[in-house]
Design a protein around this motif. Structure first.
Motif, PDB file in Angstrom:
ATOM      1  N   ALA A  61      -0.891 -12.141   9.089  1.00  0.00           N
ATOM      2  CA  ALA A  61      -0.133 -11.830   7.870  1.00  0.00           C
ATOM      3  C   ALA A  61      -1.018 -11.086   6.873  1.00  0.00           C
ATOM      4  N   GLN A  62      -2.264 -11.514   6.725  1.00  0.00           N
ATOM      5  CA  GLN A  62      -3.189 -10.825   5.824  1.00  0.00           C
ATOM      6  C   GLN A  62      -3.397  -9.387   6.266  1.00  0.00           C
ATOM      7  N   LYS A  63      -3.514  -9.175   7.569  1.00  0.00           N
ATOM      8  CA  LYS A  63      -3.729  -7.831   8.096  1.00  0.00           C
ATOM      9  C   LYS A  63      -2.538  -6.933   7.775  1.00  0.00           C
ATOM     10  N   ARG A  64      -1.321  -7.453   7.957  1.00  0.00           N
ATOM     11  CA  ARG A  64      -0.128  -6.675   7.629  1.00  0.00           C
ATOM     12  C   ARG A  64      -0.053  -6.394   6.126  1.00  0.00           C
ATOM     13  N   LEU A  65      -0.392  -7.380   5.306  1.00  0.00           N
ATOM     14  CA  LEU A  65      -0.366  -7.199   3.857  1.00  0.00           C
ATOM     15  C   LEU A  65      -1.403  -6.170   3.424  1.00  0.00           C
ATOM     16  N   MET A  66      -2.586  -6.195   4.016  1.00  0.00           N
ATOM     17  CA  MET A  66      -3.604  -5.196   3.699  1.00  0.00           C
ATOM     18  C   MET A  66      -3.114  -3.795   4.070  1.00  0.00           C
ATOM     19  N   GLY A  67      -2.443  -3.690   5.206  1.00  0.00           N
ATOM     20  CA  GLY A  67      -1.884  -2.398   5.616  1.00  0.00           C
ATOM     21  C   GLY A  67      -0.821  -1.903   4.653  1.00  0.00           C
ATOM     22  N   ALA A  68       0.053  -2.807   4.207  1.00  0.00           N
ATOM     23  CA  ALA A  68       1.104  -2.429   3.261  1.00  0.00           C
ATOM     24  C   ALA A  68       0.518  -2.002   1.922  1.00  0.00           C
ATOM     25  N   LEU A  69      -0.478  -2.730   1.440  1.00  0.00           N
ATOM     26  CA  LEU A  69      -1.118  -2.367   0.176  1.00  0.00           C
ATOM     27  C   LEU A  69      -1.827  -1.019   0.290  1.00  0.00           C
ATOM     28  N   THR A  70      -2.529  -0.799   1.371  1.00  0.00           N
ATOM     29  CA  THR A  70      -3.231   0.461   1.588  1.00  0.00           C
ATOM     30  C   THR A  70      -2.234   1.613   1.616  1.00  0.00           C
ATOM     31  N   HIS A  71      -1.150   1.434   2.350  1.00  0.00           N
ATOM     32  CA  HIS A  71      -0.119   2.473   2.451  1.00  0.00           C
ATOM     33  C   HIS A  71       0.481   2.769   1.072  1.00  0.00           C
ATOM     34  N   SER A  72       0.799   1.731   0.324  1.00  0.00           N
ATOM     35  CA  SER A  72       1.394   1.915  -0.998  1.00  0.00           C
ATOM     36  C   SER A  72       0.441   2.604  -1.970  1.00  0.00           C
ATOM     37  N   LEU A  73      -0.831   2.216  -1.904  1.00  0.00           N
ATOM     38  CA  LEU A  73      -1.820   2.849  -2.794  1.00  0.00           C
ATOM     39  C   LEU A  73      -1.991   4.334  -2.465  1.00  0.00           C
ATOM     40  N   ARG A  74      -1.951   4.675  -1.204  1.00  0.00           N
ATOM     41  CA  ARG A  74      -2.063   6.090  -0.808  1.00  0.00           C
ATOM     42  C   ARG A  74      -0.820   6.868  -1.226  1.00  0.00           C
ATOM     43  N   ALA A  75       0.322   6.223  -1.175  1.00  0.00           N
ATOM     44  CA  ALA A  75       1.587   6.901  -1.495  1.00  0.00           C
ATOM     45  C   ALA A  75       1.704   7.262  -2.969  1.00  0.00           C
ATOM     46  N   VAL A  76       1.042   6.521  -3.843  1.00  0.00           N
ATOM     47  CA  VAL A  76       1.178   6.771  -5.279  1.00  0.00           C
ATOM     48  C   VAL A  76       0.052   7.627  -5.857  1.00  0.00           C
ATOM     49  N   LYS A  77      -0.829   8.129  -5.023  1.00  0.00           N
ATOM     50  CA  LYS A  77      -1.931   8.978  -5.523  1.00  0.00           C
ATOM     51  C   LYS A  77      -1.403  10.307  -5.980  1.00  0.00           C
TER      52      LYS A  77
END
Length: 77
Positions: A61-77
Motif C-alpha cells: 500500500a505504501q508503494k502504491r501511495l508513493m507512486g500516486a504522490l509522485t505521479h500527482s507531483l509531476r502532473a502539477v509542475k
C-alpha cells in the motif's frame, strides 16, 4: 476478488512532498530491516522485493501511495 478502496484528497505541494519523503524513509527502513530477515534471506534477489510486498500488505500500500504522490507531483509542475 479484492475490493479496491479509492482515496481522494487535496494536499498542498509542500504537504505532498513531505508526505512522500516520509513514506520513502519509512519504506526504506522497513525494507532494509526485513530484507535479510529469516523468511526472506534465502529468496533470490530478483524475487525478494515482491515476496516482501506479498507478505507485508502495508508495504504494498505504501508503494502504491508513493507512486500516486509522485505521479500527482509531476502532473502539477
Amino acid at each position: 476478488m479484492k475490493q479496491p478502496v479509492e482515496i481522494s484528497t487535496e494536499l498542498t505541494r509542500q504537504e505532498a512532498e513531505l508526505m512522500l519523503a516520509e513514506l520513502r524513509s519509512r519504506y526504506s527502513q522497513v525494507l532494509n530491516d526485513v530484507w535479510y530477515a529469516d523468511p526472506f534471506r534465502l529468496i533470490p534477489e530478483g524475487l525478494c522485493h515482491g515476496s516482501i510486498l506479498i507478505a507485508m500488505p502495508v508495504m504494498a500500500a505504501q508503494k502504491r501511495l508513493m507512486g500516486a504522490l509522485t505521479h500527482s507531483l509531476r502532473a502539477v509542475k
